[in-house]
Design an enzyme around this catalytic site. Sequence first.
Site, PDB file in Angstrom:
ATOM      1  N   TYR A  46       0.845  -1.194   0.000  1.00 20.57           N
ATOM      2  CA  TYR A  46       0.000   0.000   0.000  1.00 20.57           C
ATOM      3  C   TYR A  46       0.882   1.246   0.000  1.00 20.57           C
ATOM      4  O   TYR A  46       1.856   1.339   0.776  1.00 20.57           O
ATOM      5  CB  TYR A  46      -0.912   0.024   1.228  1.00 20.57           C
ATOM      6  CG  TYR A  46      -1.965  -1.056   1.225  1.00 20.57           C
ATOM      7  CD1 TYR A  46      -3.196  -0.863   0.609  1.00 20.57           C
ATOM      8  CD2 TYR A  46      -1.723  -2.291   1.832  1.00 20.57           C
ATOM      9  CE1 TYR A  46      -4.167  -1.861   0.593  1.00 20.57           C
ATOM     10  CE2 TYR A  46      -2.678  -3.302   1.818  1.00 20.57           C
ATOM     11  CZ  TYR A  46      -3.893  -3.075   1.198  1.00 20.57           C
ATOM     12  OH  TYR A  46      -4.841  -4.074   1.174  1.00 20.57           O
ATOM     13  N   SER A  47       0.543   2.213  -0.852  1.00 19.28           N
ATOM     14  CA  SER A  47       1.271   3.482  -0.857  1.00 19.28           C
ATOM     15  C   SER A  47       1.023   4.213   0.456  1.00 19.28           C
ATOM     16  O   SER A  47      -0.105   4.271   0.940  1.00 19.28           O
ATOM     17  CB  SER A  47       0.793   4.369  -2.020  1.00 19.28           C
ATOM     18  OG  SER A  47       1.079   3.760  -3.256  1.00 19.28           O
TER      19      SER A  47
ATOM     20  N   CYS B  13      -0.453   7.872 -10.067  1.00 20.99           N
ATOM     21  CA  CYS B  13      -0.738   6.751  -9.183  1.00 20.99           C
ATOM     22  C   CYS B  13      -2.231   6.431  -9.240  1.00 20.99           C
ATOM     23  O   CYS B  13      -3.072   7.322  -9.060  1.00 20.99           O
ATOM     24  CB  CYS B  13      -0.317   7.061  -7.743  1.00 20.99           C
ATOM     25  SG  CYS B  13      -0.420   5.643  -6.632  1.00 20.99           S
TER      26      CYS B  13
ATOM     27  N   GLU C 291       3.102   4.686 -10.924  1.00 18.05           N
ATOM     28  CA  GLU C 291       2.826   3.560 -10.026  1.00 18.05           C
ATOM     29  C   GLU C 291       1.334   3.247 -10.152  1.00 18.05           C
ATOM     30  O   GLU C 291       0.499   3.902  -9.548  1.00 18.05           O
ATOM     31  CB  GLU C 291       3.177   3.917  -8.587  1.00 18.05           C
ATOM     32  CG  GLU C 291       3.199   2.734  -7.643  1.00 18.05           C
ATOM     33  CD  GLU C 291       3.773   3.098  -6.278  1.00 18.05           C
ATOM     34  OE1 GLU C 291       3.027   3.652  -5.450  1.00 18.05           O
ATOM     35  OE2 GLU C 291       4.966   2.855  -6.058  1.00 18.05           O
TER      36      GLU C 291
ATOM     37  N   TYR D 202      -1.944   0.152 -10.808  1.00 20.45           N
ATOM     38  CA  TYR D 202      -2.310  -1.203 -10.440  1.00 20.45           C
ATOM     39  C   TYR D 202      -3.580  -1.625 -11.160  1.00 20.45           C
ATOM     40  O   TYR D 202      -4.253  -0.796 -11.768  1.00 20.45           O
ATOM     41  CB  TYR D 202      -2.512  -1.310  -8.920  1.00 20.45           C
ATOM     42  CG  TYR D 202      -3.254  -0.140  -8.322  1.00 20.45           C
ATOM     43  CD1 TYR D 202      -4.646  -0.087  -8.316  1.00 20.45           C
ATOM     44  CD2 TYR D 202      -2.546   0.946  -7.777  1.00 20.45           C
ATOM     45  CE1 TYR D 202      -5.318   0.987  -7.773  1.00 20.45           C
ATOM     46  CE2 TYR D 202      -3.231   2.033  -7.223  1.00 20.45           C
ATOM     47  CZ  TYR D 202      -4.621   2.042  -7.231  1.00 20.45           C
ATOM     48  OH  TYR D 202      -5.289   3.106  -6.697  1.00 20.45           O
TER      49      TYR D 202
END
Length: 366
Positions: free
Chosen positions: A147-148, A324, A364, A366
């Site tokens: 997790y960021s 992100c 970044e 996902y």
Amino acid sequence: MAAVTAAAVSIASSSSSSSAGAVTKASPSPAHCFLTCPPRTRAHHRGLLLRAQVSTTDAAAVAAPPKKEKISKKQDEGVVTNRYRPKEPYVGKCLLNTKITADDAPGETWHMVFSTEGEIPYREGQSIGVIADGVDKNGKPHKLRLYSIASSALGDFGDSKTVSLCVKRLVYTNDQGEIVKGVCSNFLCDLKPGSDVKITGPVGKEMLMPKDPNANIIMLATGTGIAPFRSFLWKMFFEKHDDYKFNGLAWLFLGVPTSSSLLYKEEFDKMKTKAPENFRVDYAVSREQTNAQGEKMYIQTRMAEYKEELWELLKKDNTYVYMCGLKGMEKGIDDIMVSLATKDGIDWAEYKKQLKKGEQWNVEVY
């Protein structure tokens, strides 16, 4: 020493809520010269050997000059990675866990703060791993989930002893019509203050902030992809540091499905009031907003309204882009930039490669 000037976390809750050394090639063996030279006097052989060795060494020196050490543009000095690993995680305590989306939002997002006692010295832009309690269907411990980090290095309480996350509860219906709950996200969203949480890391260097305090920093986020940018912005606008004072432009684009899904809006409003010349924020609310052509307002749609200004910024050496969130967002942004670059006779794909090489395009997803 740095000091936090912001008030305690203002979160709305709907409920009540390497350097490479030069490598010198070895000179060829003298035996090789004896094999290739015709039989003459020993002195002549020695002369040939001497000339061959000097010539080869000189050529190697010219062909392989010392490599220049790459100097990063990011705040990477002393960055720590992987201090804690899955087999020996750090066990922190949940100090705070608050839902930060409204009850009518499509899905729940929670902001949580864990104690670290300073044992996980992370930087803005890094991530941590979390291992949910219990075991999987094979009786083995659950795998970690990354997790960021959503807090600055000082943490939400300003004492460098906490770390914060922004987590969306994952619940979906599979092809068989069964409701499936994400193991780690539900574990985290259900945590009560005082509960233990197993933490690994910190990890990552891709999303570290630029060193240049005068940089233009363009931040593109969808949903919980806001996490690293909250950490950036707290350092820029809510804290005082002896060695860092942000004087550039921070421009945030945040995409969410509904206005009830907007994350940390009250904090961003305070930043805008505090530093109107240095902070801009634009929201893209896809289910409620449209552009002039009637198209849904996704993050790339909102950016398109400022495309000329953004392109001018991207041509500057001190502009950094950070992205992100959902994987598909990058293509939409590429589509905007291709035509703008073409007008200036620039190949966008090649230009983006150069931005990445120069640490100015950081992704970044996902």
